[in-house]
Design a protein around this motif. Structure first.
Motif, short mmCIF file in Angstrom:
data_model
loop_
_atom_site.label_atom_id
_atom_site.label_comp_id
_atom_site.label_asym_id
_atom_site.label_seq_id
_atom_site.Cartn_x
_atom_site.Cartn_y
_atom_site.Cartn_z
N LYS A 144 -1.62 -7.28 7.11
CA LYS A 144 -1.75 -5.94 7.71
C LYS A 144 -0.36 -5.33 7.95
O LYS A 144 0.63 -6.06 8.12
CB LYS A 144 -2.49 -6.03 9.04
N ALA A 145 -0.33 -4.01 8.02
CA ALA A 145 0.94 -3.29 8.15
C ALA A 145 1.80 -3.74 9.34
O ALA A 145 3.01 -3.93 9.20
CB ALA A 145 0.69 -1.79 8.21
N ALA A 153 -11.04 -7.65 1.72
CA ALA A 153 -10.44 -6.77 2.73
C ALA A 153 -9.71 -5.62 2.05
O ALA A 153 -8.98 -5.84 1.09
CB ALA A 153 -9.48 -7.55 3.61
N VAL A 154 -9.91 -4.40 2.52
CA VAL A 154 -9.33 -3.26 1.83
C VAL A 154 -8.17 -2.62 2.59
O VAL A 154 -7.39 -1.88 2.00
CB VAL A 154 -10.38 -2.17 1.53
N ASP A 155 -8.06 -2.87 3.90
CA ASP A 155 -7.03 -2.17 4.66
C ASP A 155 -5.73 -2.97 4.74
O ASP A 155 -4.91 -2.76 5.61
CB ASP A 155 -7.52 -1.80 6.06
N ASP A 156 -5.54 -3.93 3.83
CA ASP A 156 -4.29 -4.67 3.81
C ASP A 156 -3.16 -3.79 3.31
O ASP A 156 -3.33 -3.02 2.36
CB ASP A 156 -4.40 -5.88 2.88
N ALA A 157 -1.99 -3.91 3.95
CA ALA A 157 -0.83 -3.15 3.51
C ALA A 157 -0.09 -3.89 2.41
O ALA A 157 0.70 -3.32 1.67
CB ALA A 157 0.10 -2.91 4.69
N SER A 171 0.84 -1.19 0.00
CA SER A 171 0.00 0.00 0.00
C SER A 171 0.88 1.25 0.00
O SER A 171 1.97 1.26 0.58
CB SER A 171 -0.89 -0.03 1.24
N ARG A 202 -0.37 -7.08 -0.63
CA ARG A 202 -1.21 -7.93 -1.49
C ARG A 202 -0.35 -8.72 -2.46
O ARG A 202 0.61 -8.20 -2.99
CB ARG A 202 -2.18 -7.07 -2.31
N THR A 258 0.42 3.76 1.63
CA THR A 258 0.45 4.34 2.98
C THR A 258 1.64 3.85 3.79
O THR A 258 1.96 4.40 4.83
CB THR A 258 -0.83 3.99 3.75
#
Ligand SMILES: Nc1ncnc2c1ncn2[C@@H]1O[C@H](COP(=O)(O)OP(=O)(O)OP(=O)(O)O)[C@@H](O)[C@H]1O
Ligand SMILES: [Mg+2]
Length: 349
Positions: free
Chosen positions: A334-335, A280-284, A255, A286, A257
């Motif tokens: 996740k991050a 899921a959209v908040d994965d850092a 991501s 992919r 971010t």
């Protein structure tokens, strides 16, 4: 009871540098577990503490005494080996009593210590038997008992459970932890077994090629491995390591971010921190993985696959996986679960 201090300890066997300068403070009552690949020097280090091996350089203290030049018998330590080496012609009781008799311990004291150890290790029913009349696990417990009755300043264990079956190992592991807690005796324990290392250790020491790679609590080493070596050595299955150069090739994506540390060369993600990314959209992180094999290990499954450049990847799914072989599935992370390393394998951030 005693602390053990290793100060720049070295061992050369001829031209082989087996231990290349190890410094470690083991506090009174602590259980330290040594892990590392075969040949990294675990047994050598333990045997030097025991006095079974001379030291080429440095200083070893037990309690407040420098023991470099003391005989094993003068060091007040008890060692338990993988091959328990019981006296075959003596009964279990005689095996337990032998070392104490040699030290002129009074008979009532010997009887008390044997009774205590027999109770803790559940070997009471075998006290009058010879070792050959016991199973492997029972012999192992007698070997443990022989160390316990000594009531030494420290215990040294070299893979004491490796000859036992899986169920007995777990049972003995719990028993050792309980005993060590209640006796609060300083202990150094060598094992190849991840679960043993993680569950027994107050602190874990990872050795690599005769040097300490990292020291910390099991959770510190698991959550913040200092190097890619520790990252892949602690945890099972091993942490996935991905070359940053592959991201450029579109193998996977981070991501925007995420602020990458400068000099990052390798991204690490544990199989248990990856998940199927359907929606899921908040994965850092992919990536798409082509599935090669699925291992069901009871409560969870490990899915082995490859990226399109052929790099291997492993991820965990809860329960029984429904994923088909050759299917391409999106996975994410996740991050906070991302680890970054430089091109020397050292942790960044
Ligand atoms: N008596 C010896 N003479 C020469 N080299 C030795 C001797 N004992 C051990 N070594 C070497 O020292 C290194 C460390 O050996 P050590 O037995 O301490 O390893 P280890 O970490 O206990 O391995 P394992 O997990 O296989 O038991 C190895 O390279 C080994 O070959
Ligand atoms: Mg060894």
């Amino acid at each position: 009871m005693a602390k053990i201090v290793l100060d720049d300890v070295r061992k050369k066997y001829g031209t082989v540098d087996a231990i290349k300068g190890v410094s470690l403070d083991i506090t009174d009552g602590e259980l330290v577990v040594l892990v590392g690949p075969s040949g990294c020097g675990k047994s050598t280090l333990l045997r030097m503490i025991a006095g079974l091996e001379s030291i080429t350089g440095g200083k070893i203290s037990i309690g407040n005494r420098v023991v470099n030049d003391l005989e094993p018998s003068e060091r007040d330590i008890a060692m338990v080996f993988q091959n328990y080496a019981l006296y075959p012609h003596m009964t279990v009781r005689e095996n337990l009593a032998y070392g104490l008799k040699n030290r002129n311990t009074p008979k009532e004291e010997i009887d008390r210590r044997i009774a205590d150890a027999a109770k803790a290790l559940e070997i009471g029913p075998f006290l009058e038997r010879k070792p050959r009349q016991l199973s492997g696990g029972q012999r192992q417990r007698v070997a443990m008992g022989r160390a316990i009755v000594r009531e030494p300043a420290a215990y040294l264990f070299d893979e004491p459970l490796s000859n036992l079956d899986a169920k007995l190992r777990v049972q003995m592991r719990v028993e050792i932890k309980r005993l060590q807690r209640s006796l609060a005796t300083t202990s150094v324990y060598v094992t190849h077994d991840q679960m043993e290392a993680m569950t027994l250790a107050d602190r874990l020491v990872v050795l690599n090629g005769g040097r300490i790679e990292q020291v910390g609590t099991p959770i510190e080493l698991y959550e913040r491995p200092a190097t890619t070596f520790v990252a892949t050595f602690i945890g099972s299955p091993s942490m996935n390591l991905l070359a940053m150069s592959a991201a450029a090739g579109g193998q996977w994506a981070l991501s925007h971010t995420i602020s990458l540390p400068p000099d990052v060369a390798t991204l690490g993600i544990r199989p248990e921190d990856l998940h199927l990314a359907t929606g899921a959209v908040d994965d850092a992180f992919r990536m798409d993985v082509k599935v090669a094999a699925v291992e069901l290990v009871g409560a969870e499954s490990y899915v082995h696959g490859t990226l399109s450049d052929g790099a291997p990847i492993v991820f965990r799914v809860a329960g029984r996986s429904r994923i088909a072989i050759d299917e391409v599935v999106p996975i994410g992370a996740k991050a906070p679960s991302l680890h970054f390393f430089d091109n020397q394998g050292a942790r960044l951030m």
